[in-house]
Design a protein around this motif. Structure first.
Motif, PDB file in Angstrom:
ATOM      1  N   GLU A  71       0.852  -1.188   0.000  1.00  0.00           N
ATOM      2  CA  GLU A  71       0.000   0.000   0.000  1.00  0.00           C
ATOM      3  C   GLU A  71       0.892   1.243   0.000  1.00  0.00           C
ATOM      4  O   GLU A  71       0.579   2.253  -0.621  1.00  0.00           O
ATOM      5  N   CYS A  72       2.012   1.144   0.703  1.00  0.00           N
ATOM      6  CA  CYS A  72       2.935   2.274   0.760  1.00  0.00           C
ATOM      7  C   CYS A  72       4.313   1.790   1.209  1.00  0.00           C
ATOM      8  O   CYS A  72       4.436   0.738   1.842  1.00  0.00           O
ATOM      9  N   ALA A  73       5.355   2.537   0.844  1.00  0.00           N
ATOM     10  CA  ALA A  73       6.709   2.262   1.333  1.00  0.00           C
ATOM     11  C   ALA A  73       7.378   3.605   1.571  1.00  0.00           C
ATOM     12  O   ALA A  73       7.101   4.584   0.881  1.00  0.00           O
ATOM     13  N   LEU A  74       8.242   3.631   2.562  1.00  0.00           N
ATOM     14  CA  LEU A  74       8.959   4.866   2.918  1.00  0.00           C
ATOM     15  C   LEU A  74      10.447   4.558   3.001  1.00  0.00           C
ATOM     16  O   LEU A  74      10.839   3.525   3.558  1.00  0.00           O
ATOM     17  N   VAL A  75      11.273   5.422   2.414  1.00  0.00           N
ATOM     18  CA  VAL A  75      12.726   5.297   2.562  1.00  0.00           C
ATOM     19  C   VAL A  75      13.268   6.668   2.954  1.00  0.00           C
ATOM     20  O   VAL A  75      12.989   7.667   2.284  1.00  0.00           O
ATOM     21  N   ILE A  76      13.990   6.718   4.057  1.00  0.00           N
ATOM     22  CA  ILE A  76      14.698   7.949   4.447  1.00  0.00           C
ATOM     23  C   ILE A  76      16.165   7.565   4.637  1.00  0.00           C
ATOM     24  O   ILE A  76      16.466   6.574   5.314  1.00  0.00           O
ATOM     25  N   HIS A  77      17.072   8.297   4.017  1.00  0.00           N
ATOM     26  CA  HIS A  77      18.503   7.989   4.161  1.00  0.00           C
ATOM     27  C   HIS A  77      19.256   9.292   4.324  1.00  0.00           C
ATOM     28  O   HIS A  77      19.085  10.223   3.545  1.00  0.00           O
ATOM     29  N   ARG A  78      20.075   9.364   5.360  1.00  0.00           N
ATOM     30  CA  ARG A  78      20.862  10.585   5.589  1.00  0.00           C
ATOM     31  C   ARG A  78      22.233  10.486   4.933  1.00  0.00           C
ATOM     32  O   ARG A  78      22.710   9.404   4.612  1.00  0.00           O
ATOM     33  N   ASP A 106      12.889  -6.324   3.765  1.00  0.00           N
ATOM     34  CA  ASP A 106      14.158  -7.038   3.616  1.00  0.00           C
ATOM     35  C   ASP A 106      14.754  -6.774   2.223  1.00  0.00           C
ATOM     36  O   ASP A 106      15.950  -6.503   2.070  1.00  0.00           O
ATOM     37  N   PHE A 107      13.902  -6.831   1.214  1.00  0.00           N
ATOM     38  CA  PHE A 107      14.303  -6.550  -0.166  1.00  0.00           C
ATOM     39  C   PHE A 107      14.827  -5.116  -0.289  1.00  0.00           C
ATOM     40  O   PHE A 107      15.886  -4.872  -0.872  1.00  0.00           O
ATOM     41  N   LEU A 108      14.081  -4.173   0.275  1.00  0.00           N
ATOM     42  CA  LEU A 108      14.503  -2.764   0.216  1.00  0.00           C
ATOM     43  C   LEU A 108      15.887  -2.595   0.823  1.00  0.00           C
ATOM     44  O   LEU A 108      16.750  -1.915   0.262  1.00  0.00           O
ATOM     45  N   MET A 109      16.123  -3.229   1.966  1.00  0.00           N
ATOM     46  CA  MET A 109      17.417  -3.089   2.634  1.00  0.00           C
ATOM     47  C   MET A 109      18.533  -3.716   1.815  1.00  0.00           C
ATOM     48  O   MET A 109      19.603  -3.133   1.666  1.00  0.00           O
ATOM     49  N   ASP A 110      18.284  -4.920   1.277  1.00  0.00           N
ATOM     50  CA  ASP A 110      19.320  -5.574   0.457  1.00  0.00           C
ATOM     51  C   ASP A 110      19.688  -4.708  -0.741  1.00  0.00           C
ATOM     52  O   ASP A 110      20.863  -4.553  -1.073  1.00  0.00           O
ATOM     53  N   TYR A 111      18.677  -4.152  -1.388  1.00  0.00           N
ATOM     54  CA  TYR A 111      18.944  -3.376  -2.592  1.00  0.00           C
ATOM     55  C   TYR A 111      19.548  -2.009  -2.295  1.00  0.00           C
ATOM     56  O   TYR A 111      20.438  -1.567  -3.008  1.00  0.00           O
ATOM     57  N   LEU A 112      19.088  -1.370  -1.245  1.00  0.00           N
ATOM     58  CA  LEU A 112      19.663  -0.042  -1.032  1.00  0.00           C
ATOM     59  C   LEU A 112      21.066  -0.109  -0.448  1.00  0.00           C
ATOM     60  O   LEU A 112      21.828   0.843  -0.553  1.00  0.00           O
TER      61      LEU A 112
END
Lengths: 144, 82
Positions: A71-78, A106-112
């Protein structure tokens, strides 16, 4: 799919509350990354590629969203200078059921970790050194 | 003219984060060969291609990728986000 790349500190708890508000999804999963101490390390400097970073993160979030019907995803990276204990980044995912939300996070973390243009430099009592990418990070992508 | 960007230890070894140059290199790899001869810093930065990643117009590519009409090519070490 909100994606933010910033130097400013953020409150992961407040971000998660804001993210979760008003969702129809039954499951929200989040991950928060914090600058790890130990080994004489005092701080970390994170460099990134302005423009490409936002593009890459958006593409990764959109891919996760497609695969798990989020439904939604959020990514914040400093980026910039961060001291031990500071929050570096967070991801949050919202899906109908927990398995999708966990897998998508888990996928988001592996890829980013290895496909978003960030580079970490450790700053310690003995000097500075760029963090080497791990072979295990690259291998982690193969499972998706 | 093409903009070349360097990040992390490539930027440090080369001593600059960005330069503009005229090139007729057909691929990223051919461009790297041209860059290697620009200075000792360039040669050092591009000494081991297994540690080099590249993006053409902000899309990650393999080193044998064509340059086409690229406006911006970036070189950097393997990424360490998260």
């Amino acid at each position: 799919m909100p994606v933010r790349v910033q130097t400013a500190a953020f409150d992961a708890g407040a971000e998660l509350n804001g993210f979760s508000k008003g969702l129809a999804a039954g499951a929200v999963v989040s991950f928060t990354g914090i600058v790890r101490g130990g080994g004489g390390m005092t701080a970390m400097e994170i460099e990134h590629y302005p423009g490409m970073t936002e593009r890459a993160l958006t593409a990764i979030a959109e891919e996760a969203s497609r695969r798990w019907s989020l439904e939604c995803a959020l990514v914040i990276h400093r980026y910039g200078l961060l001291e031990v204990g500071e929050t570096i980044m967070m991801v949050a995912t919202a899906a109908r059921h927990r398995a999708e939300a966990f897998q998508a996070a888990d996928f988001l973390m592996d890829y980013l970790k290895s496909r978003a243009p960030f580079w970490k430099k450790e700053i310690g009592e003995a000097g500075t050194s760029w963090v080497d990418a791990k072979a295990s990070d690259e291998k982690a992508l193969a499972r998706w | 003219m093409i903009d070349i960007l360097y990040f992390a230890w490539l930027r440090e070894r080369i001593g600059i984060g960005r330069e503009r140059l005229e090139t007729s290199a057909p691929t990223v790899a051919a461009l790297i060969e041209e860059l290697q001869s620009r200075s000792g810093g360039h040669a050092l930065a591009f000494a081991d291609l297994s540690t080099i990643r590249a993006a053409v117009d902000q899309d990650l590519v393999e080193l044998d990728a064509p340059l086409g009409n690229a406006r911006e090519v970036a070189f950097f070490p393997p990424m360490t986000g998260g």
